[in-house]
Design a protein around this motif. Structure first.
Motif, PDB file in Angstrom:
ATOM      1  N   VAL A 147     -46.756 -30.045  39.502  1.00 42.27           N
ATOM      2  CA  VAL A 147     -45.868 -29.035  38.936  1.00 42.27           C
ATOM      3  C   VAL A 147     -46.759 -27.948  38.363  1.00 42.27           C
ATOM      4  O   VAL A 147     -47.726 -28.214  37.656  1.00 42.27           O
ATOM      5  N   LEU A 158     -37.475 -30.431  40.928  1.00 43.82           N
ATOM      6  CA  LEU A 158     -37.764 -30.438  39.499  1.00 43.82           C
ATOM      7  C   LEU A 158     -36.456 -30.642  38.752  1.00 43.82           C
ATOM      8  O   LEU A 158     -35.409 -30.142  39.160  1.00 43.82           O
ATOM      9  N   ILE A 197     -39.090 -34.986  37.353  1.00 42.65           N
ATOM     10  CA  ILE A 197     -39.100 -34.684  38.785  1.00 42.65           C
ATOM     11  C   ILE A 197     -38.380 -35.817  39.505  1.00 42.65           C
ATOM     12  O   ILE A 197     -38.450 -36.982  39.093  1.00 42.65           O
TER      13      ILE A 197
END
Length: 135
Positions: free
Chosen positions: A38, A105, A115
Protein backbone atom coordinates in the motif's frame (compact mmCIF):
# COMPACT_ATOMS: atom_id res chain seq x y z
CA UNK A 1 -20.43 -11.77 5.84
CA UNK A 2 -18.87 -8.32 5.78
CA UNK A 3 -15.47 -7.21 4.50
CA UNK A 4 -14.40 -6.32 8.05
CA UNK A 5 -14.84 -9.96 9.09
CA UNK A 6 -12.11 -11.31 6.80
CA UNK A 7 -9.89 -8.38 5.81
CA UNK A 8 -6.28 -8.01 6.87
CA UNK A 9 -6.18 -5.19 9.44
CA UNK A 10 -4.24 -2.00 8.69
CA UNK A 11 -1.65 -2.68 11.40
CA UNK A 12 -0.56 -5.78 9.43
CA UNK A 13 -0.58 -4.12 6.00
CA UNK A 14 2.83 -3.17 4.61
CA UNK A 15 2.91 0.49 3.60
CA UNK A 16 5.60 2.44 1.77
CA UNK A 17 6.23 6.01 0.73
CA UNK A 18 5.66 6.98 -2.90
CA UNK A 19 9.18 8.45 -2.79
CA UNK A 20 10.80 5.05 -2.08
CA UNK A 21 13.07 3.68 -4.84
CA UNK A 22 11.52 0.71 -6.65
CA UNK A 23 14.51 -1.51 -5.83
CA UNK A 24 13.93 -0.84 -2.13
CA UNK A 25 10.19 -1.54 -2.50
CA UNK A 26 11.03 -4.88 -4.15
CA UNK A 27 13.28 -5.70 -1.21
CA UNK A 28 10.44 -4.90 1.21
CA UNK A 29 8.09 -7.16 -0.75
CA UNK A 30 10.63 -9.98 -0.62
CA UNK A 31 11.41 -9.55 3.08
CA UNK A 32 7.75 -9.29 4.11
CA UNK A 33 6.69 -12.01 1.64
CA UNK A 34 3.90 -9.93 0.13
CA UNK A 35 2.81 -9.45 -3.46
CA UNK A 36 1.70 -5.86 -3.06
CA UNK A 37 2.38 -2.75 -1.02
CA UNK A 38 0.00 0.00 0.00
CA UNK A 39 1.42 3.36 -1.00
CA UNK A 40 0.87 6.03 1.64
CA UNK A 41 -0.99 9.27 1.08
CA UNK A 42 1.09 12.43 0.70
CA UNK A 43 -1.59 14.72 2.16
CA UNK A 44 -4.66 14.15 4.39
CA UNK A 45 -7.11 14.43 1.47
CA UNK A 46 -4.99 12.41 -0.93
CA UNK A 47 -5.74 8.83 -2.03
CA UNK A 48 -3.88 5.65 -1.16
CA UNK A 49 -2.20 3.73 -3.94
CA UNK A 50 -1.11 0.17 -4.59
CA UNK A 51 2.16 -1.21 -5.91
CA UNK A 52 2.02 -4.76 -7.24
CA UNK A 53 4.35 -7.13 -9.04
CA UNK A 54 2.38 -6.37 -12.18
CA UNK A 55 3.20 -2.64 -11.94
CA UNK A 56 6.86 -3.46 -11.51
CA UNK A 57 7.01 -6.00 -14.32
CA UNK A 58 5.15 -3.74 -16.70
CA UNK A 59 7.44 -0.79 -16.14
CA UNK A 60 10.75 -2.62 -15.91
CA UNK A 61 10.38 -5.52 -18.32
CA UNK A 62 7.87 -4.27 -20.86
CA UNK A 63 9.03 -0.65 -20.96
CA UNK A 64 12.77 -1.20 -20.41
CA UNK A 65 12.67 0.83 -17.20
CA UNK A 66 15.81 1.10 -15.11
CA UNK A 67 14.99 -0.13 -11.62
CA UNK A 68 17.57 2.17 -10.08
CA UNK A 69 16.06 5.30 -11.65
CA UNK A 70 12.42 4.58 -10.78
CA UNK A 71 10.56 5.55 -7.63
CA UNK A 72 7.30 4.03 -6.46
CA UNK A 73 5.36 7.14 -7.55
CA UNK A 74 6.49 6.51 -11.15
CA UNK A 75 4.74 3.15 -11.45
CA UNK A 76 2.08 2.57 -8.77
CA UNK A 77 -1.70 2.59 -9.26
CA UNK A 78 -3.50 5.54 -7.70
CA UNK A 79 -6.17 5.68 -6.54
CA UNK A 80 -6.35 2.01 -5.64
CA UNK A 81 -9.68 0.24 -5.80
CA UNK A 82 -11.33 0.54 -2.41
CA UNK A 83 -14.38 -0.57 -0.46
CA UNK A 84 -15.98 0.01 2.92
CA UNK A 85 -15.50 -2.49 5.71
CA UNK A 86 -19.30 -2.60 5.98
CA UNK A 87 -19.71 -3.96 2.44
CA UNK A 88 -20.93 -7.54 1.96
CA UNK A 89 -18.03 -9.72 0.76
CA UNK A 90 -20.08 -10.87 -2.25
CA UNK A 91 -20.06 -7.33 -3.64
CA UNK A 92 -16.35 -6.93 -2.97
CA UNK A 93 -15.75 -10.16 -4.93
CA UNK A 94 -17.87 -8.81 -7.79
CA UNK A 95 -15.78 -5.63 -7.88
CA UNK A 96 -12.60 -7.72 -8.05
CA UNK A 97 -13.88 -9.92 -10.85
CA UNK A 98 -15.36 -7.10 -12.94
CA UNK A 99 -12.32 -4.84 -12.46
CA UNK A 100 -9.68 -7.53 -12.86
CA UNK A 101 -7.99 -6.74 -9.52
CA UNK A 102 -6.91 -9.16 -6.80
CA UNK A 103 -6.81 -6.68 -3.91
CA UNK A 104 -9.06 -3.97 -2.55
CA UNK A 105 -8.13 -1.40 0.04
CA UNK A 106 -10.59 -1.09 2.89
CA UNK A 107 -11.07 2.60 3.59
CA UNK A 108 -13.19 4.44 6.14
CA UNK A 109 -13.28 8.23 6.33
CA UNK A 110 -10.34 8.31 3.87
CA UNK A 111 -8.16 6.30 6.27
CA UNK A 112 -6.81 2.80 5.69
CA UNK A 113 -8.61 0.14 7.73
CA UNK A 114 -7.15 -2.88 5.95
CA UNK A 115 -6.88 -4.80 2.71
CA UNK A 116 -9.03 -7.55 1.23
CA UNK A 117 -7.56 -10.05 -1.21
CA UNK A 118 -9.00 -12.75 -3.41
CA UNK A 119 -7.05 -15.21 -1.29
CA UNK A 120 -8.92 -13.99 1.82
CA UNK A 121 -12.27 -14.48 0.11
CA UNK A 122 -11.40 -17.90 -1.30
CA UNK A 123 -10.02 -19.03 2.05
CA UNK A 124 -13.27 -18.10 3.73
CA UNK A 125 -15.29 -19.81 0.98
CA UNK A 126 -13.27 -23.01 1.32
CA UNK A 127 -13.66 -22.96 5.08
CA UNK A 128 -17.44 -22.54 4.81
CA UNK A 129 -17.63 -25.47 2.35
CA UNK A 130 -15.56 -27.59 4.76
CA UNK A 131 -17.82 -26.61 7.66
CA UNK A 132 -20.92 -27.69 5.68
CA UNK A 133 -19.28 -31.01 4.78
CA UNK A 134 -18.34 -31.65 8.41
CA UNK A 135 -21.96 -31.21 9.56
Amino acid sequence: MLVKDIMIRADKVVQVSPMMPVREALNVMREKRVKSLVVEKLKPHDAYGMLTYKNILTSIVANDGDIDLLRVYDIYSKPAFQVSEQLDVRYAAQIMVKSGVKRLLVIDNNELEGILTMTDILGELLQSVKDVEDN
